[in-house]
Design a protein around this motif. Structure first.
Motif, mmCIF file in Angstrom:
data_model
loop_
_atom_site.group_PDB
_atom_site.id
_atom_site.type_symbol
_atom_site.label_atom_id
_atom_site.label_comp_id
_atom_site.label_asym_id
_atom_site.label_seq_id
_atom_site.Cartn_x
_atom_site.Cartn_y
_atom_site.Cartn_z
ATOM 1 N N VAL C 58 52.113 8.161 27.870
ATOM 2 C CA VAL C 58 52.315 7.241 28.805
ATOM 3 C C VAL C 58 51.291 6.494 28.854
ATOM 4 N N THR C 59 51.231 5.467 28.947
ATOM 5 C CA THR C 59 50.110 4.443 29.066
ATOM 6 C C THR C 59 49.900 3.874 30.210
ATOM 7 N N VAL C 60 48.547 3.578 30.595
ATOM 8 C CA VAL C 60 48.133 2.734 31.671
ATOM 9 C C VAL C 60 46.989 2.009 31.565
ATOM 10 N N LEU C 61 47.114 0.638 32.139
ATOM 11 C CA LEU C 61 45.977 -0.321 31.892
ATOM 12 C C LEU C 61 45.273 -0.282 33.367
ATOM 13 N N LEU C 62 43.892 -0.084 33.364
ATOM 14 C CA LEU C 62 43.166 -0.241 34.539
ATOM 15 C C LEU C 62 42.177 -1.392 34.598
ATOM 16 N N HIS C 63 41.720 -1.500 35.701
ATOM 17 C CA HIS C 63 40.621 -2.634 35.874
ATOM 18 C C HIS C 63 39.363 -1.762 36.100
ATOM 19 N N ALA C 74 51.624 8.112 37.451
ATOM 20 C CA ALA C 74 52.087 9.574 37.860
ATOM 21 C C ALA C 74 53.425 9.687 37.991
ATOM 22 N N GLU C 75 54.417 8.836 38.733
ATOM 23 C CA GLU C 75 55.563 8.699 38.819
ATOM 24 C C GLU C 75 56.209 8.667 37.509
ATOM 25 N N GLN C 76 55.703 8.047 36.319
ATOM 26 C CA GLN C 76 56.195 7.926 35.110
ATOM 27 C C GLN C 76 56.075 9.198 34.150
ATOM 28 N N ILE C 77 55.304 9.990 34.478
ATOM 29 C CA ILE C 77 55.006 11.238 33.705
ATOM 30 C C ILE C 77 56.403 12.135 33.837
ATOM 31 N N ARG C 78 56.729 12.607 32.303
ATOM 32 C CA ARG C 78 57.669 13.755 32.452
ATOM 33 C C ARG C 78 57.030 14.829 31.627
ATOM 34 N N PRO C 79 57.693 16.014 32.007
ATOM 35 C CA PRO C 79 56.827 17.208 31.103
ATOM 36 C C PRO C 79 56.633 16.880 29.504
ATOM 37 N N GLY C 80 55.403 17.271 29.199
ATOM 38 C CA GLY C 80 55.157 17.081 27.949
ATOM 39 C C GLY C 80 54.564 15.807 27.526
ATOM 40 N N ASP C 81 54.276 14.934 28.563
ATOM 41 C CA ASP C 81 53.301 13.758 28.461
ATOM 42 C C ASP C 81 51.996 13.900 28.396
ATOM 43 N N ILE C 82 51.295 13.224 27.815
ATOM 44 C CA ILE C 82 49.717 12.825 27.877
ATOM 45 C C ILE C 82 49.393 11.681 28.380
ATOM 46 N N VAL C 83 48.688 11.486 29.736
ATOM 47 C CA VAL C 83 48.406 9.927 30.100
ATOM 48 C C VAL C 83 47.330 9.371 29.259
ATOM 49 N N VAL C 84 47.440 8.070 28.714
ATOM 50 C CA VAL C 84 46.276 7.458 27.996
ATOM 51 C C VAL C 84 46.016 6.163 28.808
ATOM 52 N N ALA C 85 44.713 6.188 29.265
ATOM 53 C CA ALA C 85 44.353 5.254 30.167
ATOM 54 C C ALA C 85 43.182 4.422 29.460
ATOM 55 N N LYS C 105 49.609 17.556 37.005
ATOM 56 C CA LYS C 105 49.955 18.822 36.370
ATOM 57 C C LYS C 105 51.532 19.195 37.119
ATOM 58 N N ALA C 106 51.720 18.792 38.205
ATOM 59 C CA ALA C 106 52.976 18.995 38.833
ATOM 60 C C ALA C 106 53.992 18.207 38.309
ATOM 61 N N ARG C 107 53.664 17.051 37.734
ATOM 62 C CA ARG C 107 54.682 16.359 37.105
ATOM 63 C C ARG C 107 54.924 16.754 35.459
ATOM 64 N N GLY C 108 53.955 17.568 35.186
ATOM 65 C CA GLY C 108 54.166 18.284 33.481
ATOM 66 C C GLY C 108 53.275 17.540 32.693
ATOM 67 N N ALA C 109 52.347 16.633 33.152
ATOM 68 C CA ALA C 109 51.367 16.064 32.034
ATOM 69 C C ALA C 109 50.462 17.316 31.370
ATOM 70 N N ARG C 110 50.151 16.956 30.266
ATOM 71 C CA ARG C 110 49.512 18.043 29.347
ATOM 72 C C ARG C 110 48.119 17.617 29.427
#
Lengths: 227, 227, 227, 227, 227, 227
Positions: C58-63, C74-85, C105-110
Motif C-alpha cells: 500500500v503506497t503513500v505520498l508524503l511531503h 493506516a486505515e487502508q492497511i490489510r493483513p499482509g501489507d507493507i506500507v511504501v512511503a 502492526k494492529a492493522r496487520g502490516a508486515r
C-alpha cells in the motif's frame, strides 16, 4: 593505467607470521606504526560488528557491474590470503554472495576487501566470513569483461600490491607493503609497550596531560586558563 | 569566529536532575518539546545499538587531524558531563580511542559527542562507553595546534554552550540550553502524558485518524476517497 | 506528476501466496529473476540486522517534514501489507515512531519501506517491526499538507504501484509488479534449483571456473596467465 | 535551541565602513586574519562566477520547504545588509527567486546567503544579485510555519549573530563577529602588506622556500633530498 | 604505505612531445586508448570552463590542512610539468592560491591537479592557470608536517608515478604511465582516424546503428521492435 | 520492474505547441502549476549556464557503463523530442559525447536528460546542444547489454512516460504527463498573470508582506515583533 586481461600466478607473499603478528595489533596501531599512512578510506565498513582478519593480499581488478574475475581470483587464493578487489569506476552493486564465499573459504581465504557492494550478508555473517565493503546491495552482476588478477590496484584510495599484508577490523582496513611488514611489526610492538601500564594509570584518574607531560608544551603554545 | 587557545574552567552547568529527567524522555520527545529544534544533524550515529546518555556539556574545539585538546578537556570533566567536540573543518579521522575513553570514564564522563571519527570501537563497546560520531576510522591524529575548551561551539549544525543539557540515544543527539531545561522537561512531561493510554488504544485497532480527530481537518483540506 | 489529495480504497493486491513465496527467496534471487531490475537504491537499509519481510504494497505520498498521510494510510492497511512511503523531495526527518508502528502492526502490516527517516528505533527493534529507511533521525514532523494514498509512487528510485509485491531483507528492498509475480516466482525457483548441490561442490573445493565452465570463454576473451 | 516566532527589529550592526573594508580583502584573507575560523562550509557556492559582496547580517530561521519568513525578513533589511538564512533541517528546495530578489534589492540588500536552494538563477544572474547557496532547485516552498528573524542562527556550520559582518566571494563565505570587525580588519591589512612585493619576487622566480626562509625548518623537521 | 619526508630530485619524465601529442587528443580519447583506465574520479573538476593542460607529473604528498610541501615541490618543477598533489586523508581546505600559482607559473608549471581544495579562484582564472580540484574553499592551511615529493601517490583514486603524462580538460583528468605514452598515443591516433568522416555522416542523418553495423548484433541479442 | 530488450516505435507525443508553451514558462512555474510535483532531483544540472529546452520525451533505459541503447534511441527521435535516459543502477560514466550529439541533433532532438554522466562538454557547449546530467566524466562505456526504448522509466527520481513534456533550464528539469499538459499550461498562465505588475510594485519598495496580505495570518500564527 591498469594492465588488463592478465593473471599473475606467482606472487611474493609477505611472511604469514608477520601477517598474524600485525593482525594482533589491529588497524589503529598498525597504521600509526607506518607514520599514519596505509589506511583505506573510512567508507570501507565490516558487514558485521566484531569482524577481524589479517592475511596476505591477492588482488583483483573488476569492472563496474561485472564479477567475472572473482571466479578467476578464487583459483589463486592460498590459505591465509585476503582477497582485495578494486573496480575501475564507482559501483555499489553486490558482486559477492554466499556461493563465492563458500568457494573462497574452501580455498583458505581469510576475508574479502571490496571497493563495491556485497549481498547475502545474513548468510555471510552466519558463516563468519568477514567482508569489508563500500555498500550492501542485492543487485547482482554480469560476467562479461576481463579485468586482471594480482596486479597492483588502488582500492578505496590505497595502493595494494599482491602479497602485501592486510589488517582489517571494526576500525577499518590497513595495507602494509610486504617489504615494510617486519619493521612495521617492530614499530607496532614498541608503540604498544606499556599500554597496560598507561591504562592502569588513566583508570586511576591520572590525566594524559601529566602522563604525557603536555602541560609545558601547551603553555608554550600559548594556552590560557580562565577562571 | 572562535576564540582560540583558551580553557574556561568555571562553567554554569544545568542541574543534574534536569539532565537525568530529560534523558529519561529520549531525544525524540525532548526535541519536540523544544518546538522541533536543538537536534544535531542525523549523520551523528551511536557506535553501538542501544547507546543512551544524558548529561551536561563540556565543549572542546579541535582542529582537523589534531586531538591535543581532548587531553586538555579531560581535566575539565566532572561526573555527569558529556564531552561535545567540534572541529574547525570537516574531518573523519579517529580522534578518540580506548585510552582516552578510560581517562574520560575515570573522570566521570557519561559519553562523547564528536563531529569527526573515533576508533577502537570494539573496545569502547565492551567498555559500554557511549560515543556519537560522524565516522569510525582507524586514522590517528597529531597533537600540535591549540583549540579551546568550554567555549560555545557549533557541533554537527547545532550551537552547544558549555553547561547545556545533552540527550543522546539511538535516534540521535539533542542539545537543550541550560536556561530552557526546566520548561523543556515540563513540556516533555506534558507530551508524554497518556502515551500508555494511546498505545493501548492503537494496539486495540483504534486508528490515529479517530484518536486524534483528524477526519474533519483532512476533509476540510480537501482529501477525497475513491472506491 | 502526482495526483494529490486522493485515497484509493480499492486496489488489486497480488496474491498473498505469491508474496510469501517470493519472500522465501530473498531480494538477491528475486531481483535476478526479474532481469536484475526492481531494486530500490542501496541507501535503503533495515533498522536492525536480520529484518525480513514480504507482502503487498500500500503506497503513500508524503511531503517533506509532514507525516499526516501516514495516519490516513493506516486505515487502508490489510493483513499482509507493507506500507511504501515516498516523499516529494529529499528529507531525512523521522516520520514514523513507536505509536504509528503499534497502529500499523494492529492493522496487520508486515513492515514499512520509507524514503526518509524513522525514529524510536530501539522500540521498533524490540517490537520486531521491520523498517527499511534512508535515515534514522529523532526529528519529528508536522501534519499540515495533503499527499495521497495508493497512487503509483517513485520510492528510492523504483516505481511502486499499489498491490505490487515487496520483498525486503538485509540486502535491500525489491518490488515485483503484481502482474509479474507468478512468472518471477517461477524464474526464482528455477534459479535456486541445485543451489545446495553447487554449495556442496564449492565447499569441497571445486572452483566456479570449472563448475560454470568459464575457462573457455575466459580464454576466448583473451585472458593470459603469467607465471 | 531556537526561539521561534519572533522578529527582532533593532539590532546592532557592525560599522558599514568596516564591512566595506573587510570585503575589499576577500574571504581567504579575512578568515586567516581571524585565526582560520569563521568560514561557512565549502558546499556554499555562488550562483555565478565573480559574485562578491560584503555587508551586515540580518538573519532568518526557516523551516524545511517553507519560505514564509523570507517575506518577514525583507522588511528588516537596511541598505548594506546581507540576508543570512538558516533552515531547521537539511533542505535543497528553491526558497528564493526573482521576485524576492527584486524586493530585497529594493530594500538595499547586497546579497543572500542561504543554507538551502534558490531558483530563477538566470534572472538573478542578469540582475547581478549575488547569492551563495547549497543548491539550485526549481522546487518551490509553502508559507505555513513561523521561524524567526534576527536571532543568532547556525548557517552552513557557522554561528551568525545579527549585525555581524559577512564577506562572500568565489572562494566562499566568512562571518566576522561585529565585535571582532575592527581588529580583524587590522590583522587583514597587516597580512596583505608586501603582497605586491612578494608577488613580484615569485614572478621573478624566487622560491617561497627562500622568501619565507623555510629551508632550515624543513631540514630540522628531517626532510631529505635524494638525487 | 608512503615514504615520508623525502624529495626525489631526479625523475624520469615522459617525452614532452608525447605529452603534447596526448594532450591534443583530450581525456576522453586518451583514456579509451588505454582500455578505459587511468582516469581520476569525476569529482575532480576544473576551476574554470575550458581549462586544458597536458604535461609531465611531479608529485607531492600532503597532510590534511597542511600545504608546506607545495613550497618544496615548487623547486622541483621544470617547464612542462603538471603538479599532482595527493593528501593522506580527505580534506577540502584551500591549499593553493594566487601566490603559489605565481610561483608555479614562473617555474614553468602547466597546471595543478589536487585532491583537495584551492582558493583565489577568480585570480587563478584571470591568470589562466588551470587547476583541477575536489573543492573550492577559502580555508587556508598550516605549514607544520613533512610529506614527500616525487614519490608515487594515489590521487583521486588513480596511481600517479613521477614523470607520468597528465592530460586534463573539461571532462576530467587522466594519467598515462610514462612507459605507456608512446603506444597510447598510437592507439589514440588510430581511434581518432576517420572522426571527421564519421561526424559528416552523422550530420547528414546517417544513424550510428548503420554506420557501426549494430543492427545485426542487436537482433542477435534479442532486441524486439514493437509498433 | 523494467521490460528489457524492447523498442516501442509508436508513442503518443504531447502536442508540440503545448511543449513550446510550457517551455516558455520555465521549470519553476511549471512545477508549481502541477502542485509542486514533477521535478527531477536537483543533482541534475545543465552542462552550461543558460541551457534551455522543452520538448516531448523519448525514453531509454541503459545499464551501468553501457551506452548501446543510445544508438537505438537515436532512430526513434523526431524533431522536437528530448531524450530522457535512465540507468538501472547509479553510474557516473560519460555515456554521451560529441558524435552522438551530432547524430541526435541531425534527428531533430532538442536536448538530452541523463541520470548519469556525459563527456566532450566543451564541444557540446560550442554546438549549443543542451544536456542535463548527474556528472561530467571522460569515462567511456561499452556496447554489450540490451535495455529498452520508449518504456516508462524512473529518471532522477521522477517517472517519465514516453511522450510526456519535458521542460528544462538552469533551475532543473520537470516532467509533465502528456494528459496533464493542457491544464498545466493553463495553471501556469494563471500563475504568471500580473507578474510584471508585482515586479513593478516590489521594485518600488512595496513589501510582499503587504502585497500578499501576510500581516494578518502572521499575527494569527503568533508572530511577535520585539523592539
Amino acid at each position: 593505467m591498469y594492465e588488463l586481461g592478465v593473471v599473475y600466478r606467482n606472487i611474493r607473499r609477505a611472511d604469514s607470521d608477520l601477517a598474524a603478528g600485525l593482525g594482533a595489533f589491529g588497524t589503529a596501531t598498525v597504521h600509526e606504526a607506518m607514520g599514519r599512512t596505509g589506511l583505506l578510506k573510512p567508507y570501507m565498513r565490516p558487514i558485521y560488528a566484531g569482524a577481524q582478519a589479517s592475511g596476505t593480499a591477492v588482488t583483483v581488478l573488476l569492472h563496474p557491474g561485472d564479477n567475472w574475475m572473482l571466479h578467476v581470483v578464487a583459483e589463486q587464493i592460498r590459505p591465509g590470503d585476503i582477497v582485495v578487489a578494486a573496480v575501475t569506476a564507482d559501483c555499489t552493486d553486490g558482486y559477492f554472495g554466499d556461493l563465492l564465499a563458500t568457494s573462497f573459504k574452501a580455498r583458505g581465504a581469510r576475508g574479502l576487501v571490496i571497493d563495491a557492494g556485497v549481498r547475502d550478508v545474513r548468510v555471510l555473517t552466519e558463516m563468519k566470513f568477514p567482508v569489508w565493503s563500500k555498500s550492501i546491495c542485492a543487485k547482482g552482476t554480469v560476467k562479461a569483461t576481463l579485468g586482471s588478477v594480482n596486479i597492483p590496484v588502488v582500492c578505496a584510495g590505497a595502493l595494494v600490491t599482491p602479497g602485501d599484508v592486510i589488517v582489517a577490523d571494526d576500525d577499518g582496513v590497513v595495507v602494509v607493503p610486504a617489504t615494510w611488514a617486519q619493521k612495521t611489526l617492530e614499530a607496532a610492538s614498541a608503540r604498544e609497550a606499556n599500554e597496560g601500564e598507561k591504562r592502569a594509570k588513566l583508570t586511576a584518574g591520572v590525566l594524559g596531560l601529566d602522563m604525557y607531560n603536555m602541560r609545558e608544551p601547551l603553555q608554550k603554545a600559548g594556552l590560557k586558563y580562565i577562571d
